[in-house]
Design a protein around this motif. Structure first.
Motif, PDB file in Angstrom:
ATOM      1  N   LEU A  87       0.834  -1.209   0.000  1.00 34.27           N
ATOM      2  CA  LEU A  87       0.000   0.000   0.000  1.00 34.27           C
ATOM      3  C   LEU A  87       0.865   1.253   0.000  1.00 34.27           C
ATOM      4  CD1 LEU A  87      -2.960  -1.080   2.332  1.00 34.27           C
ATOM      5  CD2 LEU A  87      -2.830  -1.138  -0.157  1.00 34.27           C
ATOM      6  N   ASP A  88       2.020   1.178   0.671  1.00 29.79           N
ATOM      7  CA  ASP A  88       2.943   2.313   0.674  1.00 29.79           C
ATOM      8  C   ASP A  88       3.466   2.576  -0.746  1.00 29.79           C
ATOM      9  OD1 ASP A  88       4.239   4.135   2.618  1.00 29.79           O
ATOM     10  OD2 ASP A  88       6.048   3.356   1.620  1.00 29.79           O
ATOM     11  N   LYS A  89       3.825   1.502  -1.447  1.00 30.33           N
ATOM     12  CA  LYS A  89       4.339   1.645  -2.819  1.00 30.33           C
ATOM     13  C   LYS A  89       3.233   2.156  -3.758  1.00 30.33           C
ATOM     14  CE  LYS A  89       8.013  -1.836  -2.583  1.00 30.33           C
ATOM     15  NZ  LYS A  89       9.129  -0.890  -2.615  1.00 30.33           N
ATOM     16  N   ALA A  90       2.028   1.625  -3.568  1.00 27.97           N
ATOM     17  CA  ALA A  90       0.894   2.068  -4.408  1.00 27.97           C
ATOM     18  C   ALA A  90       0.659   3.568  -4.214  1.00 27.97           C
ATOM     19  CB  ALA A  90      -0.360   1.274  -4.059  1.00 27.97           C
ATOM     20  N   ALA A  91       0.701   3.990  -2.940  1.00 34.10           N
ATOM     21  CA  ALA A  91       0.485   5.418  -2.643  1.00 34.10           C
ATOM     22  C   ALA A  91       1.565   6.259  -3.313  1.00 34.10           C
ATOM     23  CB  ALA A  91       0.486   5.631  -1.127  1.00 34.10           C
ATOM     24  N   ASP A  92       2.829   5.813  -3.208  1.00 31.00           N
ATOM     25  CA  ASP A  92       3.941   6.580  -3.812  1.00 31.00           C
ATOM     26  C   ASP A  92       3.784   6.689  -5.334  1.00 31.00           C
ATOM     27  OD1 ASP A  92       5.081   7.064  -1.410  1.00 31.00           O
ATOM     28  OD2 ASP A  92       6.550   5.438  -1.518  1.00 31.00           O
ATOM     29  N   ILE A  93       3.415   5.569  -5.977  1.00 31.86           N
ATOM     30  CA  ILE A  93       3.247   5.589  -7.445  1.00 31.86           C
ATOM     31  C   ILE A  93       2.180   6.611  -7.835  1.00 31.86           C
ATOM     32  CG2 ILE A  93       2.366   4.237  -9.423  1.00 31.86           C
ATOM     33  CD1 ILE A  93       3.749   1.766  -8.185  1.00 31.86           C
ATOM     34  N   LEU A  94       1.051   6.575  -7.136  1.00 31.79           N
ATOM     35  CA  LEU A  94      -0.067   7.449  -7.515  1.00 31.79           C
ATOM     36  C   LEU A  94       0.221   8.916  -7.199  1.00 31.79           C
ATOM     37  CD1 LEU A  94      -3.059   5.182  -6.388  1.00 31.79           C
ATOM     38  CD2 LEU A  94      -2.288   5.610  -8.725  1.00 31.79           C
ATOM     39  N   ILE A  95       0.899   9.161  -6.072  1.00 30.14           N
ATOM     40  CA  ILE A  95       1.198  10.555  -5.699  1.00 30.14           C
ATOM     41  C   ILE A  95       2.256  11.149  -6.636  1.00 30.14           C
ATOM     42  CG2 ILE A  95       2.237  11.997  -3.884  1.00 30.14           C
ATOM     43  CD1 ILE A  95       0.846  10.125  -1.834  1.00 30.14           C
ATOM     44  N   LYS A  96       3.267  10.330  -6.954  1.00 31.28           N
ATOM     45  CA  LYS A  96       4.377  10.806  -7.808  1.00 31.28           C
ATOM     46  C   LYS A  96       3.907  11.115  -9.237  1.00 31.28           C
ATOM     47  CE  LYS A  96       8.892   9.326  -9.056  1.00 31.28           C
ATOM     48  NZ  LYS A  96       9.572   8.096  -9.357  1.00 31.28           N
ATOM     49  N   ALA A  97       2.898  10.379  -9.699  1.00 28.84           N
ATOM     50  CA  ALA A  97       2.451  10.555 -11.085  1.00 28.84           C
ATOM     51  C   ALA A  97       1.820  11.939 -11.271  1.00 28.84           C
ATOM     52  CB  ALA A  97       1.438   9.474 -11.434  1.00 28.84           C
ATOM     53  N   LYS A  98       2.030  12.489 -12.460  1.00 28.50           N
ATOM     54  CA  LYS A  98       1.427  13.784 -12.779  1.00 28.50           C
ATOM     55  C   LYS A  98      -0.051  13.583 -13.133  1.00 28.50           C
ATOM     56  CE  LYS A  98       3.010  17.780 -15.213  1.00 28.50           C
ATOM     57  NZ  LYS A  98       3.625  18.278 -16.399  1.00 28.50           N
ATOM     58  N   HIS A  99      -0.318  12.465 -13.831  1.00 25.68           N
ATOM     59  CA  HIS A  99      -1.698  12.200 -14.248  1.00 25.68           C
ATOM     60  C   HIS A  99      -1.979  10.694 -14.234  1.00 25.68           C
ATOM     61  CE1 HIS A  99      -5.096  12.765 -17.428  1.00 25.68           C
ATOM     62  NE2 HIS A  99      -5.524  12.254 -16.295  1.00 25.68           N
ATOM     63  N   PRO A 100      -2.338  10.152 -13.053  1.00 32.61           N
ATOM     64  CA  PRO A 100      -2.621   8.706 -13.000  1.00 32.61           C
ATOM     65  C   PRO A 100      -4.037   8.387 -13.493  1.00 32.61           C
ATOM     66  CG  PRO A 100      -2.748   9.658 -10.804  1.00 32.61           C
ATOM     67  CD  PRO A 100      -2.393  10.786 -11.731  1.00 32.61           C
ATOM     68  N   LEU A 101      -4.171   7.194 -14.050  1.00 37.03           N
ATOM     69  CA  LEU A 101      -5.483   6.698 -14.495  1.00 37.03           C
ATOM     70  C   LEU A 101      -5.891   5.557 -13.571  1.00 37.03           C
ATOM     71  CD1 LEU A 101      -7.804   6.368 -16.619  1.00 37.03           C
ATOM     72  CD2 LEU A 101      -6.262   4.852 -17.889  1.00 37.03           C
ATOM     73  N   LEU A 102      -7.081   5.657 -12.998  1.00 39.99           N
ATOM     74  CA  LEU A 102      -7.591   4.595 -12.129  1.00 39.99           C
ATOM     75  C   LEU A 102      -8.716   3.919 -12.896  1.00 39.99           C
ATOM     76  CD1 LEU A 102      -6.431   7.040 -10.243  1.00 39.99           C
ATOM     77  CD2 LEU A 102      -7.151   5.497  -8.432  1.00 39.99           C
ATOM     78  N   PHE A 103      -8.464   2.723 -13.368  1.00 39.81           N
ATOM     79  CA  PHE A 103      -9.305   2.130 -14.412  1.00 39.81           C
ATOM     80  C   PHE A 103      -9.933   0.797 -13.987  1.00 39.81           C
ATOM     81  CE2 PHE A 103     -10.046  -0.383 -18.220  1.00 39.81           C
ATOM     82  CZ  PHE A 103     -10.674   0.539 -19.050  1.00 39.81           C
ATOM     83  N   GLY A 104     -11.113   0.510 -14.523  1.00 37.24           N
ATOM     84  CA  GLY A 104     -11.761  -0.793 -14.335  1.00 37.24           C
ATOM     85  C   GLY A 104     -13.067  -0.670 -13.594  1.00 37.24           C
ATOM     86  N   TRP A 105     -13.143  -1.268 -12.396  1.00 34.45           N
ATOM     87  CA  TRP A 105     -14.211  -1.092 -11.414  1.00 34.45           C
ATOM     88  C   TRP A 105     -15.499  -1.845 -11.703  1.00 34.45           C
ATOM     89  CZ3 TRP A 105     -11.789   1.118  -7.521  1.00 34.45           C
ATOM     90  CH2 TRP A 105     -10.753   2.007  -7.796  1.00 34.45           C
ATOM     91  N   SER A 106     -15.699  -2.381 -12.914  1.00 42.72           N
ATOM     92  CA  SER A 106     -17.023  -2.928 -13.252  1.00 42.72           C
ATOM     93  C   SER A 106     -17.288  -4.286 -12.616  1.00 42.72           C
ATOM     94  CB  SER A 106     -17.160  -3.062 -14.775  1.00 42.72           C
ATOM     95  OG  SER A 106     -16.972  -1.806 -15.351  1.00 42.72           O
ATOM     96  N   GLU A 107     -16.242  -4.917 -12.056  1.00 41.93           N
ATOM     97  CA  GLU A 107     -16.447  -6.215 -11.410  1.00 41.93           C
ATOM     98  C   GLU A 107     -15.999  -6.172  -9.963  1.00 41.93           C
ATOM     99  OE1 GLU A 107     -14.700  -9.182 -13.899  1.00 41.93           O
ATOM    100  OE2 GLU A 107     -16.270  -8.970 -15.395  1.00 41.93           O
ATOM    101  N   THR A 108     -16.230  -5.020  -9.363  1.00 42.97           N
ATOM    102  CA  THR A 108     -16.035  -4.932  -7.918  1.00 42.97           C
ATOM    103  C   THR A 108     -17.225  -4.168  -7.343  1.00 42.97           C
ATOM    104  OG1 THR A 108     -14.475  -4.419  -6.157  1.00 42.97           O
ATOM    105  CG2 THR A 108     -14.559  -2.843  -7.980  1.00 42.97           C
ATOM    106  N   SER A 109     -17.205  -3.935  -6.041  1.00 45.28           N
ATOM    107  CA  SER A 109     -18.423  -3.450  -5.367  1.00 45.28           C
ATOM    108  C   SER A 109     -18.605  -1.937  -5.458  1.00 45.28           C
ATOM    109  CB  SER A 109     -18.353  -3.836  -3.897  1.00 45.28           C
ATOM    110  OG  SER A 109     -17.271  -3.130  -3.293  1.00 45.28           O
TER     111      SER A 109
END
Ligand code: SF4
Length: 454
Positions: A87-109
């Motif tokens: 989770l720490d690495k995930a947070a760093d990747i998303l914060i460091k990115a200038k424009h992250p894409l959060l994609f998918g979601w159709s098969e989760t709650s």
């Protein structure tokens, strides 16, 4: 917070039976499934179709992710890491990115999507999902001309004429006809199929067409012209053409008469219409026909949504941001512009520099150019089993099968929220639910950014 209803669980001879389970597969979200459980394993499934049954039963021999996996470079091999590290690495990747894409979601709650929207806002990214390239044009049409909709319960109880247009539920939504539309007995349609006329309009003689009272074979891409012709006939206009869409005008005149004569009609359409030549304009014309018919009798129209919670992504995004998909937070507030903020377009133009993918397999389904971009940028992939997408990841988060291994909610294709019962515990090492790990990630990102948790 869910209140579990234990009356739906019975124990007999060391076996557990869980009733009223929802099938987390397609947009029909059948919620009458019974699962037989032994030693925390589903051993039998009742009421579901073949595909739904396979979705519940453990996939013997298939690898299941039960620990987060990490690799710095995509050329390296994956190494197991702890959840805290992941989770720490995930947070760093998303914060460091200038424009992250959060994609998918159709098969989760719904609960997971809610955390996903919050996360996207925190990291100033874009959130999008499979809806863009499936029923995206249908959503656009609804925004433009409105929606003469209904619930599937209303169709079941009232409909005496069913039209499946550019779709093949017998293959894609196997219980749709038996549970909601055609064969089922309803309050005002006690005799089910005998009281309903089934029309299939499709260029192909599909398995659904084989069951129809009438199959109208149309030319590919002629849908828009046909809808406008039907509308003109219904309004009493004189049609000078002898055929439309490869079908004699007399057939369309008869169909228009049948539609007017029905007491409650339902049009269901699939990607065969949504992605026909005129795209959203075809769907808008179909809605227009439904609205015209509502001036004479009662009709409804509904897209056959694919993934079990693809409607949920539209719903949650709409109630949280005001927009149904492709929502961008780069300026700190939600913006929506199809083509500008939709996932495939952003990837094709190389405008995103990191990605979190959950409950989707873009590596298998997006165009090559988009997949090439996914391969170039840091990728966090949450899934249950290895997929072409996890092959491209730097960080793999083990997914939880929401609706089977976690209590959850989804939206059925008619926009009705459905409660999903937990049947078994997730495997050791997986999170309690996808919403749980996403919630923790939100808190870590907030902490790193110095934003108080709300
Ligand atoms: S029709 Fe769809 S939702 Fe219903 S049981 Fe089959 S796969 Fe599951």
């Amino acid at each position: 917070m869910f209140i579990s209803d234990n009356s739906k669980i019975t124990e007999k001879g060391g076996k557990k039976f869980v009733t009223d389970v929802t099938c987390p597969f397609d947009g029909s979200a059948c919620d009458d499934i019974v699962c037989e459980v032994e030693n925390n394993e589903i051993i039998a499934v009742y009421n579901a179709c073949k595909v739904g049954t396979a979705n519940f039963l453990p996939c013997k021999g298939a690898e299941r992710f039960t620990t987060p996996l990490w690799r710095e470079s995509k050329k390296d091999a994956f190494k197991p890491i702890t959840w805290d590290e992941a989770l720490d690495k995930a947070a760093d990747i998303l914060i460091k990115a200038k424009h992250p894409l959060l994609f998918g979601w159709s098969e989760t709650s719904v609960e997971a999507i809610r955390e996903g929207v919050r996360l996207t806002e925190l990291v100033s990214g874009t959130i999008d999902g499979q809806v863009t390239h499936c029923h995206g044009p249908s959503v656009q049409a609804i925004q433009e001309v409105g929606y003469a909709g209904a619930t599937l319960g209303e169709v079941k109880n009232r409909a005496d004429m069913i039209v499946y247009w550019g779709c093949n539920p017998m293959n894609a939504h196997a219980r749709h006809m038996s549970r909601y539309s055609t064969y089922v007995s309803g309050f005002f349609r006690r005799h089910g199929r005998q009281e309903r006329k089934l029309i299939v309009i499709d260029p192909r003689h599909t398995d659904t067409a084989k069951l129809a009272d009438q199959w109208i074979q149309i030319e590919m891409g002629s849908d828009y012209e046909i809808f406008e012709t039907l509308r003109a006939i219904i309004r009493g206009a004189k049609i000078s053409k002898e055929s439309v869409g490869g079908v004699p005008i007399a057939t369309w005149k008869q169909l228009a008469e049948d539609m007017k004569a029905s007491s409650y009609g339902a049009i269901f359409f699939g990607l065969g219409l949504t992605h026909s030549a005129a795209k959203k304009n075809s769907v808008a014309a179909a809605i227009g026909l439904t609205q015209d018919l509502c001036g004479i009798t009662k009709w409804q129209i509904m897209p056959l949504r694919g993934h079990y919670n693809v409607t949920g992504l539209n719903q949650v995004l709409s109630w949280m941001t005001g927009y149904p998909y492709g929502v961008n937070f780069a300026r700190g507030f939600p913006r929506y512009n199809i083509g500008e903020f939709t996932g495939v377009d952003l990837l094709n133009r190389k405008e995103v520099d990191a990605m979190l993918n959950i409950a989707a397999d873009p590596g298998a389904h997006l165009p090559q150019k988009a997949v090439q971009r996914i391969a170039e940028i840091p990728l966090i992939a949450c899934d249950i089993h290895p997929t072409p997408t996890t092959e491209l990841a730097n960080l793999i988060i083990p997914g939880t099968h929401d609706g089977i291994e976690a209590e959850a909610s989804c939206y059925r294709m008619d926009g009705i929220p459905i409660h999903m019962r937990k049947v078994v515990d997730p495997p050791a090492g997986c999170a309690e639910s996808n919403a749980v790990w996403l919630g923790k990630l939100v808190e870590i990102v907030e902490k790193k950014l110095g934003i108080p948790h709300v």
